[in-house]
Design a protein around this motif. Structure first.
Motif, PDB file in Angstrom:
ATOM      1  N   ARG A 137      32.159  31.493  15.369  1.00 13.69           N
ATOM      2  CA  ARG A 137      32.759  31.674  16.687  1.00 13.69           C
ATOM      3  C   ARG A 137      34.285  31.772  16.613  1.00 13.69           C
ATOM      4  O   ARG A 137      34.909  32.509  17.370  1.00 13.69           O
ATOM      5  CB  ARG A 137      32.369  30.513  17.610  1.00 13.69           C
ATOM      6  CG  ARG A 137      30.925  30.547  18.063  1.00 13.69           C
ATOM      7  CD  ARG A 137      30.668  29.457  19.093  1.00 13.69           C
ATOM      8  NE  ARG A 137      29.283  29.508  19.581  1.00 13.69           N
ATOM      9  CZ  ARG A 137      28.796  28.700  20.507  1.00 13.69           C
ATOM     10  NH1 ARG A 137      29.587  27.756  21.036  1.00 13.69           N
ATOM     11  NH2 ARG A 137      27.547  28.813  20.904  1.00 13.69           N
ATOM     12  N   VAL A 138      34.869  31.012  15.701  1.00 12.02           N
ATOM     13  CA  VAL A 138      36.331  31.041  15.578  1.00 12.02           C
ATOM     14  C   VAL A 138      36.799  32.452  15.209  1.00 12.02           C
ATOM     15  O   VAL A 138      37.751  32.974  15.801  1.00 12.02           O
ATOM     16  CB  VAL A 138      36.814  30.021  14.530  1.00 12.02           C
ATOM     17  CG1 VAL A 138      38.322  30.144  14.308  1.00 12.02           C
ATOM     18  CG2 VAL A 138      36.446  28.605  14.962  1.00 12.02           C
ATOM     19  N   GLN A 139      36.108  33.057  14.236  1.00  9.72           N
ATOM     20  CA  GLN A 139      36.480  34.413  13.853  1.00  9.72           C
ATOM     21  C   GLN A 139      36.293  35.383  15.020  1.00  9.72           C
ATOM     22  O   GLN A 139      37.150  36.240  15.266  1.00  9.72           O
ATOM     23  CB  GLN A 139      35.649  34.884  12.651  1.00  9.72           C
ATOM     24  CG  GLN A 139      36.077  36.277  12.182  1.00  9.72           C
ATOM     25  CD  GLN A 139      35.246  36.798  11.026  1.00  9.72           C
ATOM     26  OE1 GLN A 139      34.016  36.658  11.010  1.00  9.72           O
ATOM     27  NE2 GLN A 139      35.903  37.405  10.052  1.00  9.72           N
ATOM     28  N   LYS A 140      35.191  35.241  15.741  1.00  4.64           N
ATOM     29  CA  LYS A 140      34.937  36.142  16.860  1.00  4.64           C
ATOM     30  C   LYS A 140      36.064  36.078  17.883  1.00  4.64           C
ATOM     31  O   LYS A 140      36.575  37.106  18.331  1.00  4.64           O
ATOM     32  CB  LYS A 140      33.603  35.802  17.530  1.00  4.64           C
ATOM     33  CG  LYS A 140      33.244  36.734  18.691  1.00  4.64           C
ATOM     34  CD  LYS A 140      31.924  36.335  19.328  1.00  4.64           C
ATOM     35  CE  LYS A 140      31.548  37.295  20.449  1.00  4.64           C
ATOM     36  NZ  LYS A 140      31.212  38.634  19.973  1.00  4.64           N
ATOM     37  N   TRP A 141      36.470  34.858  18.243  1.00  4.92           N
ATOM     38  CA  TRP A 141      37.507  34.724  19.267  1.00  4.92           C
ATOM     39  C   TRP A 141      38.857  35.232  18.773  1.00  4.92           C
ATOM     40  O   TRP A 141      39.620  35.844  19.531  1.00  4.92           O
ATOM     41  CB  TRP A 141      37.604  33.268  19.726  1.00  4.92           C
ATOM     42  CG  TRP A 141      36.550  32.932  20.734  1.00  4.92           C
ATOM     43  CD1 TRP A 141      35.446  32.148  20.536  1.00  4.92           C
ATOM     44  CD2 TRP A 141      36.477  33.397  22.080  1.00  4.92           C
ATOM     45  NE1 TRP A 141      34.683  32.096  21.677  1.00  4.92           N
ATOM     46  CE2 TRP A 141      35.300  32.858  22.653  1.00  4.92           C
ATOM     47  CE3 TRP A 141      37.276  34.209  22.862  1.00  4.92           C
ATOM     48  CZ2 TRP A 141      34.917  33.101  23.964  1.00  4.92           C
ATOM     49  CZ3 TRP A 141      36.895  34.463  24.179  1.00  4.92           C
ATOM     50  CH2 TRP A 141      35.736  33.910  24.713  1.00  4.92           C
ATOM     51  N   LEU A 142      39.166  34.996  17.532  1.00  2.00           N
ATOM     52  CA  LEU A 142      40.431  35.497  16.989  1.00  2.00           C
ATOM     53  C   LEU A 142      40.478  37.019  17.008  1.00  2.00           C
ATOM     54  O   LEU A 142      41.491  37.624  17.394  1.00  2.00           O
ATOM     55  CB  LEU A 142      40.638  34.975  15.563  1.00  2.00           C
ATOM     56  CG  LEU A 142      41.029  33.506  15.427  1.00  2.00           C
ATOM     57  CD1 LEU A 142      40.998  33.085  13.966  1.00  2.00           C
ATOM     58  CD2 LEU A 142      42.416  33.257  16.016  1.00  2.00           C
ATOM     59  N   ILE A 143      39.379  37.658  16.595  1.00  2.00           N
ATOM     60  CA  ILE A 143      39.345  39.126  16.549  1.00  2.00           C
ATOM     61  C   ILE A 143      39.358  39.701  17.963  1.00  2.00           C
ATOM     62  O   ILE A 143      40.063  40.683  18.250  1.00  2.00           O
ATOM     63  CB  ILE A 143      38.111  39.615  15.777  1.00  2.00           C
ATOM     64  CG1 ILE A 143      38.124  39.101  14.335  1.00  2.00           C
ATOM     65  CG2 ILE A 143      38.057  41.142  15.793  1.00  2.00           C
ATOM     66  CD1 ILE A 143      39.359  39.442  13.550  1.00  2.00           C
ATOM     67  N   VAL A 144      38.583  39.103  18.867  1.00  2.00           N
ATOM     68  CA  VAL A 144      38.554  39.581  20.255  1.00  2.00           C
ATOM     69  C   VAL A 144      39.936  39.432  20.896  1.00  2.00           C
ATOM     70  O   VAL A 144      40.429  40.347  21.576  1.00  2.00           O
ATOM     71  CB  VAL A 144      37.483  38.823  21.067  1.00  2.00           C
ATOM     72  CG1 VAL A 144      37.656  39.106  22.559  1.00  2.00           C
ATOM     73  CG2 VAL A 144      36.081  39.231  20.615  1.00  2.00           C
ATOM     74  N   ILE A 145      40.585  38.289  20.680  1.00  2.22           N
ATOM     75  CA  ILE A 145      41.933  38.078  21.225  1.00  2.22           C
ATOM     76  C   ILE A 145      42.908  39.097  20.639  1.00  2.22           C
ATOM     77  O   ILE A 145      43.771  39.628  21.344  1.00  2.22           O
ATOM     78  CB  ILE A 145      42.404  36.638  20.947  1.00  2.22           C
ATOM     79  CG1 ILE A 145      41.600  35.647  21.802  1.00  2.22           C
ATOM     80  CG2 ILE A 145      43.894  36.481  21.223  1.00  2.22           C
ATOM     81  CD1 ILE A 145      41.844  34.189  21.441  1.00  2.22           C
ATOM     82  N   SER A 146      42.770  39.380  19.343  1.00  2.00           N
ATOM     83  CA  SER A 146      43.660  40.345  18.683  1.00  2.00           C
ATOM     84  C   SER A 146      43.573  41.713  19.343  1.00  2.00           C
ATOM     85  O   SER A 146      44.589  42.295  19.740  1.00  2.00           O
ATOM     86  CB  SER A 146      43.291  40.447  17.198  1.00  2.00           C
ATOM     87  OG  SER A 146      44.022  41.476  16.563  1.00  2.00           O
ATOM     88  N   PHE A 147      42.363  42.248  19.483  1.00  2.00           N
ATOM     89  CA  PHE A 147      42.195  43.578  20.086  1.00  2.00           C
ATOM     90  C   PHE A 147      42.569  43.562  21.572  1.00  2.00           C
ATOM     91  O   PHE A 147      43.181  44.510  22.071  1.00  2.00           O
ATOM     92  CB  PHE A 147      40.754  44.057  19.917  1.00  2.00           C
ATOM     93  CG  PHE A 147      40.448  44.626  18.563  1.00  2.00           C
ATOM     94  CD1 PHE A 147      40.991  45.834  18.165  1.00  2.00           C
ATOM     95  CD2 PHE A 147      39.625  43.954  17.678  1.00  2.00           C
ATOM     96  CE1 PHE A 147      40.721  46.368  16.917  1.00  2.00           C
ATOM     97  CE2 PHE A 147      39.343  44.464  16.421  1.00  2.00           C
ATOM     98  CZ  PHE A 147      39.896  45.670  16.034  1.00  2.00           C
ATOM     99  N   THR A 148      42.215  42.486  22.271  1.00  2.00           N
ATOM    100  CA  THR A 148      42.508  42.424  23.708  1.00  2.00           C
ATOM    101  C   THR A 148      44.008  42.384  23.966  1.00  2.00           C
ATOM    102  O   THR A 148      44.504  43.006  24.910  1.00  2.00           O
ATOM    103  CB  THR A 148      41.835  41.191  24.335  1.00  2.00           C
ATOM    104  OG1 THR A 148      40.427  41.233  24.066  1.00  2.00           O
ATOM    105  CG2 THR A 148      42.049  41.166  25.830  1.00  2.00           C
ATOM    106  N   SER A 149      44.751  41.661  23.129  1.00  2.00           N
ATOM    107  CA  SER A 149      46.204  41.598  23.303  1.00  2.00           C
ATOM    108  C   SER A 149      46.832  42.971  23.141  1.00  2.00           C
ATOM    109  O   SER A 149      47.778  43.322  23.853  1.00  2.00           O
ATOM    110  CB  SER A 149      46.809  40.627  22.290  1.00  2.00           C
ATOM    111  OG  SER A 149      46.726  41.149  20.968  1.00  2.00           O
ATOM    112  N   LEU A 150      46.292  43.763  22.207  1.00  2.00           N
ATOM    113  CA  LEU A 150      46.819  45.116  22.028  1.00  2.00           C
ATOM    114  C   LEU A 150      46.494  45.972  23.242  1.00  2.00           C
ATOM    115  O   LEU A 150      47.303  46.839  23.640  1.00  2.00           O
ATOM    116  CB  LEU A 150      46.225  45.739  20.762  1.00  2.00           C
ATOM    117  CG  LEU A 150      46.986  46.926  20.175  1.00  2.00           C
ATOM    118  CD1 LEU A 150      48.415  46.531  19.816  1.00  2.00           C
ATOM    119  CD2 LEU A 150      46.276  47.459  18.943  1.00  2.00           C
ATOM    120  N   GLY A 151      45.336  45.722  23.856  1.00  2.00           N
ATOM    121  CA  GLY A 151      45.009  46.439  25.085  1.00  2.00           C
ATOM    122  C   GLY A 151      45.976  46.108  26.207  1.00  2.00           C
ATOM    123  O   GLY A 151      46.341  46.965  27.020  1.00  2.00           O
TER     124      GLY A 151
END
Length: 520
Positions: free
Chosen positions: A222-236
């Motif tokens: 879950r930690v990896q999922k949230w980090l990756i999702v936050i990464s892409f979302t911030s770029l959005g």
């Protein structure tokens, strides 16, 4: 890996503490010293040439960046060109990865292109440090350098790693938009505010699709999922502010300034997108799903003289028995044509698409010399004559190889070497080689029954399929070409047969050949 990451972060902290430049300039430095090295480690493989040379070419590059940031000497152009050379080596590594596969596995191509893009970042960084007149202000020159480190390198690498985990149908579309956007941005900044606006829209649509894919992907934890999702979302989020900036700078519709963009956009990209992305993928780096084909390829290359191949008589058709390919329901006449090809006459009409005709004309200057894929430029029906030649055993290297020679008047149109192979799943494919100068183009076709008709296609019907068009050289790589072909063979009511051969390049149709096939 932990020691590697710690060393690079410590080097950056030393630079950050003692640097003479304002803090925003550290946004590029952390990419050069921390993010780029770690992202490279995600994709490096032991034993590859770049992996063997990595420390010899990377350490001078990182030291060079540190010298520029800490001391800003008058001769800063020298360490800057060392860093530029390092980025060129990265680009060459990305190119070598691409040349081993060709136009397949778009997630790996995303990583390859990101590594090729970074050489542009190195070039703009050198131009900034060396105070080269690029036609832009020094700040814009520096910002272009940072653009090619974050949006054009880190983002494609993150996209590729995500594609290794989850690749729905929408993945290819979103990836293509995001891979094209960095160059469209550069063109827009140089030539047109409308193109710049279009590039931002590409990013918005592509990132929306990639964020949705990241939410649906299954990660190691879950930690990896949230980090990756936050990464892409911030770029959005930051790309929306880029849209406001373009509307303000180019059209006067908003009041977003470049100073605000540098602080908000730059910090969010650096701290949230890049740091969360790198931290997320550090938790678990997905392995590549690409598997190099293992089917046999012809040993014959270059212009092949017919008399050197063998002699007619032993084989009457492309294949000895169509049942090998699981063909049992199609018209008996079609089966007879493939098993007794020399008993039939072949008439063809070639249709080049209008947009491709200039390229077809240029290619004809070569094909007349090589006498391979030497097709007429006109649309008049011509008869293709020829024979089936038995290839001398051991000359080709594939089982039961035979050459189908096709001529138009006195000129060779095709010399196609027919064979077959069985995939690891047990499926039989038609394996057709066309010798070219220093290489061989191999068409692997899947045979599919469509009622009484027969389809032969290079399009993959499933991920495990060997179907495709490949270019092989003496180095033995299976470079998948961006070509696709499809044949439909059917028996008409009068007992004759027709065939339609269609070809695409990058999924765009460029050639169709209509055949009439009659019993001799």
């Amino acid at each position: 890996m932990r020691k590697f990451v710690l060393i690079h972060f410590l080097l950056f902290m030393i630079i950050a503490v003692f640097s003479k430049d304002p803090w925003p300039y550290l946004l590029l430095t952390i990419a050069q010293i921390v993010y780029v090295p770690i992202a490279l480690r995600f994709v490096l493989k032991r034993g590859e040439w770049f992996s063997k040379l990595y420390y010899y070419i990377s350490i001078p590059a990182y030291v060079s960046v540190a010298i520029i940031q800490l001391f800003s000497p008058d001769w800063s152009a020298i360490p800057a060109i060392i860093y530029l050379a390092f980025t060129v080596f990265i680009a060459l590594y990305g190119l070598s990865r691409f040349l081993r596969r060709g136009f397949t596995s778009i997630e790996e191509f995303s990583i390859d292109l990101g590594m090729m893009y970074i050489a542009l970042g190195g070039g703009w960084y050198f131009a900034y440090v060396a105070d080269i007149d690029t036609g832009f202000t020094p700040l814009l020159t520096w910002l272009t350098g940072i653009h090619f480190h974050y949006s054009a390198f880190l983002l494609p690498v993150f996209i590729g790693l995500l594609g290794r985990l989850h690749k729905p149908r929408s993945y290819s579309f979103s990836t293509i938009l995001l891979l094209a956007a960095p160059m469209v941005v550069a063109i827009g900044i140089t030539f047109s505010r409308w193109i710049e606006l279009f590039s931002v829209l590409l990013y918005i649509v592509g990132l929306a699709g990639m964020i949705a894919i990241a939410w649906r992907a299954i990660f190691a934890n879950r930690v990896q999922k949230w980090l990756i999702v936050i990464s892409f979302t911030s770029l959005g989020l930051t790309i929306l502010f880029s849209l406001l900036y373009v509307l303000g700078n180019g059209f006067g519709l908003t009041s977003i300034t470049i100073d605000f963009m540098l602080r908000f956009h730059g910090v969010l990209n650096c701290v949230v997108f890049a740091l969360c992305g790198v931290a997320g993928w550090l938790l678990s780096v997905p392995a590549s799903n690409y598997k190099e084909p293992t089917f046999p390829i012809s040993r014959l290359k270059g212009k092949q003289r017919v008399e050197q191949l063998g002699a007619p008589g032993q084989h009457r058709g492309f294949v000895d028995d169509m049942k090998r390919f699981g063909i049992s329901k199609v018209s008996p006449r079609i089966v007879d044509f493939y098993e007794n090809t020399i008993d039939y006459r072949l008439f063809s009409t070639v249709h080049w698409r209008k947009w491709f005709k200039p390229f077809a004309y240029l290619y004809s200057l070569i094909s007349r010399k090589t006498e391979q894929i030497n097709l007429p430029l006109h649309q008049n029906e011509v008869e293709m004559t020829g024979d089936v030649i038995t290839v001398e055993p051991g000359l080709d290297g594939r089982p039961d190889a035979r050459a189908w020679i096709r001529k138009v008047d006195d000129s060779f149109a095709f010399i196609a070497l027919y064979s077959y192979h069985q995939s690891v799943t047990g499926k039989e494919y038609m394996n057709i080689a066309l010798p070219l100068p220093f290489s061989t183009m191999t068409g692997v076709l899947e045979l599919i029954e469509q009622g009484n008709d027969l389809q032969l296609t290079s399009k993959k019907t499933n991920p495990e399929s060997d179907a495709g068009i490949y270019l092989t050289t003496r180095f033995g790589t299976y470079f998948k070409l961006p070509l696709e072909e499809n044949f439909i063979v059917r028996e008409e009511s009068d007992g004759s047969m027709t065939a339609k051969h269609e070809m695409w390049i990058f999924s765009i149709p460029f050639l169709s050949i209509h055949y009439r096939i009659q019993k001799a």
